[in-house]
Design a protein around this motif. Sequence first.
Motif, PDB file in Angstrom:
ATOM      1  N   GLU A   1     -36.402   3.733  21.275  1.00 47.34           N
ATOM      2  CA  GLU A   1     -36.019   3.025  20.055  1.00 47.34           C
ATOM      3  C   GLU A   1     -35.729   1.556  20.343  1.00 47.34           C
ATOM      4  O   GLU A   1     -36.093   0.673  19.557  1.00 47.34           O
ATOM      5  CB  GLU A   1     -34.798   3.696  19.421  1.00 47.34           C
ATOM      6  CG  GLU A   1     -35.107   5.043  18.789  1.00 47.34           C
ATOM      7  CD  GLU A   1     -33.866   5.764  18.317  1.00 47.34           C
ATOM      8  OE1 GLU A   1     -33.937   6.443  17.265  1.00 47.34           O
ATOM      9  OE2 GLU A   1     -32.821   5.666  19.003  1.00 47.34           O
ATOM     10  N   LEU A   2     -35.075   1.279  21.476  1.00 48.68           N
ATOM     11  CA  LEU A   2     -34.790  -0.111  21.842  1.00 48.68           C
ATOM     12  C   LEU A   2     -36.086  -0.881  22.079  1.00 48.68           C
ATOM     13  O   LEU A   2     -36.195  -2.071  21.752  1.00 48.68           O
ATOM     14  CB  LEU A   2     -33.900  -0.164  23.084  1.00 48.68           C
ATOM     15  CG  LEU A   2     -32.438   0.245  22.881  1.00 48.68           C
ATOM     16  CD1 LEU A   2     -31.729   0.367  24.224  1.00 48.68           C
ATOM     17  CD2 LEU A   2     -31.715  -0.766  21.991  1.00 48.68           C
ATOM     18  N   SER A   3     -37.085  -0.188  22.629  1.00 46.97           N
ATOM     19  CA  SER A   3     -38.385  -0.823  22.864  1.00 46.97           C
ATOM     20  C   SER A   3     -39.065  -1.154  21.538  1.00 46.97           C
ATOM     21  O   SER A   3     -39.604  -2.258  21.359  1.00 46.97           O
ATOM     22  CB  SER A   3     -39.270   0.107  23.695  1.00 46.97           C
ATOM     23  OG  SER A   3     -40.555  -0.457  23.873  1.00 46.97           O
ATOM     24  N   ASP A   4     -39.034  -0.204  20.597  1.00 49.85           N
ATOM     25  CA  ASP A   4     -39.614  -0.464  19.275  1.00 49.85           C
ATOM     26  C   ASP A   4     -38.842  -1.563  18.547  1.00 49.85           C
ATOM     27  O   ASP A   4     -39.435  -2.399  17.860  1.00 49.85           O
ATOM     28  CB  ASP A   4     -39.600   0.818  18.428  1.00 49.85           C
ATOM     29  CG  ASP A   4     -40.671   1.813  18.849  1.00 49.85           C
ATOM     30  OD1 ASP A   4     -41.698   1.374  19.432  1.00 49.85           O
ATOM     31  OD2 ASP A   4     -40.493   3.016  18.605  1.00 49.85           O
ATOM     32  N   LEU A   5     -37.532  -1.564  18.710  1.00 48.11           N
ATOM     33  CA  LEU A   5     -36.701  -2.601  18.090  1.00 48.11           C
ATOM     34  C   LEU A   5     -37.062  -3.974  18.644  1.00 48.11           C
ATOM     35  O   LEU A   5     -37.139  -4.956  17.891  1.00 48.11           O
ATOM     36  CB  LEU A   5     -35.220  -2.290  18.330  1.00 48.11           C
ATOM     37  CG  LEU A   5     -34.220  -3.342  17.851  1.00 48.11           C
ATOM     38  CD1 LEU A   5     -34.298  -3.512  16.332  1.00 48.11           C
ATOM     39  CD2 LEU A   5     -32.799  -2.960  18.275  1.00 48.11           C
ATOM     40  N   LYS A   6     -37.283  -4.025  19.941  1.00 51.45           N
ATOM     41  CA  LYS A   6     -37.651  -5.299  20.577  1.00 51.45           C
ATOM     42  C   LYS A   6     -38.957  -5.829  19.990  1.00 51.45           C
ATOM     43  O   LYS A   6     -39.066  -7.015  19.634  1.00 51.45           O
ATOM     44  CB  LYS A   6     -37.784  -5.116  22.093  1.00 51.45           C
ATOM     45  CG  LYS A   6     -38.167  -6.383  22.860  1.00 51.45           C
ATOM     46  CD  LYS A   6     -38.170  -6.106  24.364  1.00 51.45           C
ATOM     47  CE  LYS A   6     -38.497  -7.385  25.141  1.00 51.45           C
ATOM     48  NZ  LYS A   6     -39.835  -7.894  24.876  1.00 51.45           N
ATOM     49  N   ARG A   7     -39.952  -4.946  19.873  1.00 53.52           N
ATOM     50  CA  ARG A   7     -41.240  -5.369  19.328  1.00 53.52           C
ATOM     51  C   ARG A   7     -41.093  -5.793  17.864  1.00 53.52           C
ATOM     52  O   ARG A   7     -41.640  -6.828  17.444  1.00 53.52           O
ATOM     53  CB  ARG A   7     -42.262  -4.234  19.439  1.00 53.52           C
ATOM     54  CG  ARG A   7     -43.627  -4.551  18.831  1.00 53.52           C
ATOM     55  CD  ARG A   7     -44.233  -5.808  19.405  1.00 53.52           C
ATOM     56  NE  ARG A   7     -45.517  -6.145  18.780  1.00 53.52           N
ATOM     57  CZ  ARG A   7     -46.114  -7.320  18.887  1.00 53.52           C
ATOM     58  NH1 ARG A   7     -45.542  -8.315  19.583  1.00 53.52           N
ATOM     59  NH2 ARG A   7     -47.278  -7.544  18.301  1.00 53.52           N
ATOM     60  N   ALA A   8     -40.352  -5.026  17.084  1.00 62.39           N
ATOM     61  CA  ALA A   8     -40.168  -5.360  15.674  1.00 62.39           C
ATOM     62  C   ALA A   8     -39.492  -6.721  15.520  1.00 62.39           C
ATOM     63  O   ALA A   8     -39.901  -7.536  14.683  1.00 62.39           O
ATOM     64  CB  ALA A   8     -39.340  -4.280  14.981  1.00 62.39           C
TER      65      ALA A   8
END
Length: 690
Positions: free
Chosen positions: A381-388
């Motif tokens: 989730e942190l990885s997706d948050l970073k990309r978003a």
Amino acid sequence: MAKDLLLEIGLEEMPAHIVTPSRIQLEQKVIKFLDEHNLTYETVQSFSTPRRLAVRVTQLPDQQEDTQEEVKGPAKKIAQDDQGNWSKAAEGFVRGQGLTTEAITFKELNGTEYVYVTKHNHGQKTIDVLTGLKDVITSLTFPVTMHWANYDFEYIRPIHWLVALLGDEVVPFSILDVETSNHSRGHRFLGDNVTFDHSAEYEEKLKEQYVIVDPTERQEMIVSQAEQLAKKNNWTLVLDEKLLEEVTNLVEYPTAFVGGFDEKYLSVPDEVLVTSMKEHQRYFDVRNDAGMLLPYFISVRNGNDVHLENVIKGNEKVLIARLEDAEFFYSEDKKLTIDDCVNKLKHVTFHEKIGTIYEKMQRVGLIGQIIGKEVGLSEAELSDLKRASEIYKFDLVTNMVGEFPELQGIMGEKYALLQGESKEVAQAIREHYLPTSSEGDLPVSDIGAVLAIADKLDSVFSFFAVGMIPSGSNDPYALRRQTYGVIRIIENKGWRFPLVQLQMDIDDAVNADSSKYGIQLTTGQAEVIEFVKARLRQLLLTKEVRHDVIDAVISAEQNDLAKLFSSAAIIKNHLFDKEFKPSMEALTRVINLAKKGQCESTEVDSTLFENEAEKALHDAINSVEAGFKDKTMSENYQALVDLRPLIEQYFDKTMVMVDDERVKQNRLNELNRIAKMALSLASLDLLIVK
């Protein structure tokens, strides 16, 4: 003999969103006027169209009732001298009341005698009183106003006629060059002028001139006609309430009709088509049983069905021009890459004192990671948050959002999916704008919720840092709404959210590289906390939490916002418990003594105990403290309440403020241990217990 009143203000067409609040305001002000002037009535009904605001009041008396009131004057020692002669003060007082000194009596108030007179007021004729409705009309307030001709007077739109009718008599007054009469006007194109003999004719006579003055009736006509058209064509129709109210306030005589457009435009996302129809043309979209958008719309004409086919063609022509633009923009936007759009944001200013949107995205990415770790997002989730967070504003420079700003975020999600971004990232891009209103929808996904919080907090921190703090009603960047959104998201998610610590961490992280993040966040920290607490107060008021409970919760020595929500709910739910009052009184006594002793320490020496009550309370406090951090707020509340018998026994057996300084301080330290736990729940000493 009772009579009915009709009051109508005839205007040029008002903006649709002004009509309903203005109708309600007029009704409320008329009621207030009648109450203040002691005029009884049976019913009050208000009416409105784009060209008129009106009120009808039934069963008004011919004149006010006679009244009498007791008026207090100067003290007796001022009103009379030692010989009992009246002073100038007494004579002036009675003269001002239209009386003589013979009317004076004396009454004692708080040990002092005062002059009193009984004043008899003869009721005026109602028609004479109602001339004051001029002030009611001119006192209406509007978000925007205009003036016309050579007048300084401002109003929402120019006033063209005034109807003021009591029974069959005209109530005489004028506003500017417009005098009251019993004459109104029908539909601008279909109707003629109307003359009323009495107020009961109001609705029927205007209906004959193609004006439906009752907004509820007008809305019901629109709904009925639209539903009949949908049923006839086997369509599914969901009428947007906000749009329905707007359309109701755009017309005086509604006639619904169906229009259509080429199926090729259905290749454009539904949201674009619906926005084109709803926001720009005020059309209702229609769908099939599967919920798929169809190439038709329902609209409402301000008039009858004569030459309706020409109206339909005209509306279709206007819509097709917009859909052509939308199709072109969508086609062009698909040629753009996300990276190209993000690079463009390096040259788009967020605010001249703060920097670019690109710099804001950099800060939000950092803030999002800090918050994401705090609330327990997984590594994925942190990885997706970073990309978003790296791309979430990219759609601002697309053609579609440039033409339809209402679609920001929505098009971001569409375009992100088209370019291969994950569903989670695309959803977060759309959700970061939520909620878009005080009670609007909240983000569903955790990633979207964190991104929304990070984006909103960055705006608040940034504007506060450059001294642009909302004051009074001035809040041009909607910081109150954004902060309220943060509060609602946190409450909805139930996340631990230690705001003070998070703000310090964010400030330190951003300030470590101001060249990258574009701003220093070192100022306004205390103001931000108070600003957030004010929004928390606003949220708790919507939940009907008592004012003293809100004060106690907001003043708690507790930085975790989620725990403050819990505290408010817990105290509200226990207010009427049998043990609530004695428990709060006991804990408040503890808190007050700890404050009085200005006690900071919680170190307790058990060798200084002088009785069993001290030892029993000490052991109980040790037990409560041991699990306090790990237990729920509800469990901690109950643990503190359970201490009450031991606290009462302690005070019965123990004098805290003794001469021996070591013993006194030891006892204050013991009480401070309870106070700290209690104050982490709420400032219980602020509660009003009865």
